[in-house]
Design an enzyme around this catalytic site. Structure first.
Site, mmCIF file in Angstrom:
data_model
loop_
_atom_site.group_PDB
_atom_site.id
_atom_site.type_symbol
_atom_site.label_atom_id
_atom_site.label_comp_id
_atom_site.label_asym_id
_atom_site.label_seq_id
_atom_site.Cartn_x
_atom_site.Cartn_y
_atom_site.Cartn_z
ATOM 1 N N LEU A 86 0.869 -1.183 0.000
ATOM 2 C CA LEU A 86 0.000 0.000 0.000
ATOM 3 C C LEU A 86 0.901 1.225 0.000
ATOM 4 O O LEU A 86 1.915 1.248 0.707
ATOM 5 C CB LEU A 86 -0.889 -0.039 1.242
ATOM 6 N N ASP B 243 0.607 5.782 -1.113
ATOM 7 C CA ASP B 243 -0.076 7.038 -0.781
ATOM 8 C C ASP B 243 -1.606 6.913 -0.748
ATOM 9 O O ASP B 243 -2.182 6.245 -1.599
ATOM 10 C CB ASP B 243 0.192 8.101 -1.853
ATOM 11 N N GLN C 143 -2.561 3.940 -3.311
ATOM 12 C CA GLN C 143 -1.646 3.325 -4.263
ATOM 13 C C GLN C 143 -1.523 1.848 -3.886
ATOM 14 O O GLN C 143 -1.318 1.511 -2.712
ATOM 15 C CB GLN C 143 -0.267 3.992 -4.146
ATOM 16 N N TYR D 293 -0.415 6.416 -10.917
ATOM 17 C CA TYR D 293 0.194 7.081 -9.769
ATOM 18 C C TYR D 293 -0.841 7.919 -9.002
ATOM 19 O O TYR D 293 -2.022 7.922 -9.317
ATOM 20 C CB TYR D 293 1.358 7.955 -10.248
ATOM 21 N N SER D 294 -0.331 8.699 -8.052
ATOM 22 C CA SER D 294 -1.223 9.368 -7.099
ATOM 23 C C SER D 294 -2.066 10.478 -7.703
ATOM 24 O O SER D 294 -1.709 11.076 -8.715
ATOM 25 C CB SER D 294 -0.399 9.933 -5.950
ATOM 26 N N ASP E 2 1.105 13.818 -9.108
ATOM 27 C CA ASP E 2 0.312 13.938 -7.880
ATOM 28 C C ASP E 2 -0.615 15.157 -7.884
ATOM 29 O O ASP E 2 -0.576 15.993 -6.958
ATOM 30 C CB ASP E 2 1.219 13.946 -6.631
ATOM 31 N N GLU F 136 6.843 16.005 -3.923
ATOM 32 C CA GLU F 136 5.748 15.085 -4.249
ATOM 33 C C GLU F 136 4.506 15.441 -3.443
ATOM 34 O O GLU F 136 4.566 16.140 -2.431
ATOM 35 C CB GLU F 136 6.161 13.647 -3.911
#
Ligand code: FRU
Length: 508
Positions: A48, A50, A66, A113-114, A179, A233
């Site tokens: 696991l 973000d 994630q 991705y985030s 992000d 980030e």
């Protein structure tokens, strides 16, 4: 240098494309772990990362994360990555919904991705980063980051938009562009996005949109503090108590005394509200959000009753966590309500935690030498201590996760002589991440009384000092029978009051 070819040798776009027996192997390994959390969202298997898309929609809180389900698979080591979805009516009981998005398009083939979410009419709009690469037939792969969109309907089905919202890399910046955190302000949509300049420094960009499809770059957020780190980030921006708050995770900060000791940091800056025209954000210095060992990639949302709630990954990248042996790792923090007091970000466990209370234990006494506190046989508690003393040289010690002999424990030290609060993990079960030190600490004001609240779970402690002025998030791996709590004082007389609530497991 990461060997990308090796990393993606067994790239698949969906768990369904992996033989079932390999997936079952992963799930079975996870069952063997003695460290499963009871009140924290953790990975069902694999890793696991973000928290993503934290939002309120269709009568539920939604929290994605994630997910690298086959991260610890062997022979072969598959790469598959996407968002896993949880939802909740009350912020404490979370239902696992399943995979929300997989890495199945050209734009996110190498990772969904985030990103974040915002409700739009009867849909939840998701804005996220798709990771892909070019030049993959050479040894010099180039990252192609695109900001992508998707809609989730009321039945929790997600449909990705075909065209990228923002195609990267963008001029002046490297492939590290990710992000997006979306929010609405004065009738317009904005997104704050982490990025690396060509000069290899981290910063954040603001984009704006009227219709969620076409996005224009407004520019870089300018700050009065020096921007440090090679990449920022997981940024977030929100307004709270009439102030602007910027969250960001600068990578590559040098540690400074007791600060920035972890491999990577999550920071906040509080200032005047951002002026969206000139993008100047004036604030005092930035600070770490959390003073513990295990906290990264925070993301906030606003509840229907107007509270600003924080989630984060209770881990840092590069951790050599003992959980990987069971083929899983990573959990999220217990959701925290944010506020601002005297220019500081204040964090408290959400008030809904009382829904988990079962048995209470409380006492008010003068503790001198070693004293055991009886509070049930399981490390899953909301513990509130009030420690007061007139002695300026008093040192009080609280040992959690202790064995019967108290030779192994997570130690909290309140040192009135130095006016410091210290957490020592060195004797707390399995050692890990030790290259970043085994102690964390913060200053304490010279006050008579200090409050310490600990949200304790099977393998973590979140410690809130003086009603959330400082927080320490810490993973701890001890055997199940280390549920004892000891309190003692080394100097002087100390009055210790406590209230302990045992917590039931979250319903899922
Ligand atoms: C932070 C991060 C993000 C990225 C995601 C990929 O932990 O590196 O920047 O979107 O993880 O999993």
């Amino acid at each position: 240098m990461i060997n990308r070819r090796k990393q993606f040798e067994y790239l698949v776009s969906n768990l369904k494309d992996i033989p079932e027996e390999n997936v079952i192997k992963e799930k079975n390994s996870v069952k063997r772990s003695p460290y499963h959390q009871r009140i924290h969202i953790e990975s069902l298997f694999g890793m696991l990362g973000d928290p993503n898309g934290f939002s309120y929609f269709n009568g539920y809180y939604h929290l994605f994360h994630q997910w690298f389900p086959m991260k610890y698979s062997i022979n072969p080591n598959y790469f598959q990555q996407g968002w896993f979805h949880w939802k909740s009516k009350n912020l404490v009981d979370w239902i696992p919904v399943g995979e929300a998005m997989n890495n199945d398009t050209v734009f996110d083939k190498y990772g969904v991705y985030s990103g974040s979410a915002i409700p739009i009419n009867n849909k939840l709009f998701l804005m996220y980063n798709g990771n892909s690469w070019t030049n993959t037939d050479t040894d010099d792969w180039h990252r192609v980051p695109c900001q992508l969109g998707a809609y989730m309907d009321e039945n929790d089905n997600v449909t990705k938009m075909i065209h990228p919202l923002i195609k990267g890399p963008i001029s002046g910046y490297t492939g590290h562009f990710r992000d997006p955190k979306i929010f609405k302000k004065n009738g317009k949509y904005y997104s704050i996005i982490g990025v690396q300049t060509k000069a290899k420094t981290g910063t954040v960009l603001i984009y704006e949109s009227q219709n969620l499809k076409s996005w224009n770059k407004v520019g870089e957020v300018k700050t009065n503090f020096e921007k440090k780190g090679y990449m920022w980030e997981c940024p977030d921006y929100f307004e709270l108590d009439n102030k602007g708050v910027l969250l960001f995770c600068p990578q590559g900060l040098q540690s400074k005394g007791n600060r920035f000791l972890n491999a990577f940091q999550a920071c906040y800056a509080i200032g005047n509200k951002l002026d969206f025209r000139n993008l100047y954000f004036e604030s005092k210095e930035y600070e770490e959000i959390d003073s513990g060992f295990d906290f990264y990639a925070p993301q906030t949302m606003s509840t229907p009753d107007g509270r600003r709630i924080l989630s984060a990954w209770m881990s840092i990248m590069n951790s050599n966590s003992p959980l990987t042996k069971y083929h899983y790792d990573g959990c999220l923090i217990f959701p925290r309500e944010l506020s601002i007091r005297n220019g500081k970000l204040i964090q408290k466990p959400v008030s809904e935690i009382t829904k988990l209370y079962t048995t209470d234990y409380m006492e008010n006494k003068v503790i001198s030498k070693n004293q055991e506190i009886v509070a049930g046989l399981i490390n899953c508690r909301d513990i509130k201590f009030d420690v007061s003393t007139k002695d300026n040289n008093a040192i009080s010690i609280i040992d959690l996760f202790a064995n019967r002999e108290n030779t192994s424990h997570l130690r909290l030290v309140l040192d009135k002589m130095k006016n410091r609060f210290i957490v020592q993990r060195i004797k707390a079960g399995i050692e890990f991440e030790d290259e970043f030190g085994t102690e964390r600490s913060c200053n304490l004001k010279a006050e008579k009384s200090i409050s310490i609240r600990i949200i304790q779970d099977i393998s973590s402690a979140e410690i809130f000092i003086n009603n959330g002025e400082n927080v320490f998030t810490i993973r701890v791996f001890v055997p199940k029978d280390q549920y004892h709590i000891f309190v003692k004082n080394l100097n002087g007389e100390v009055n210790v009051q406590y209230k302990i609530h045992q917590l039931r497991e979250m319903n899922s």
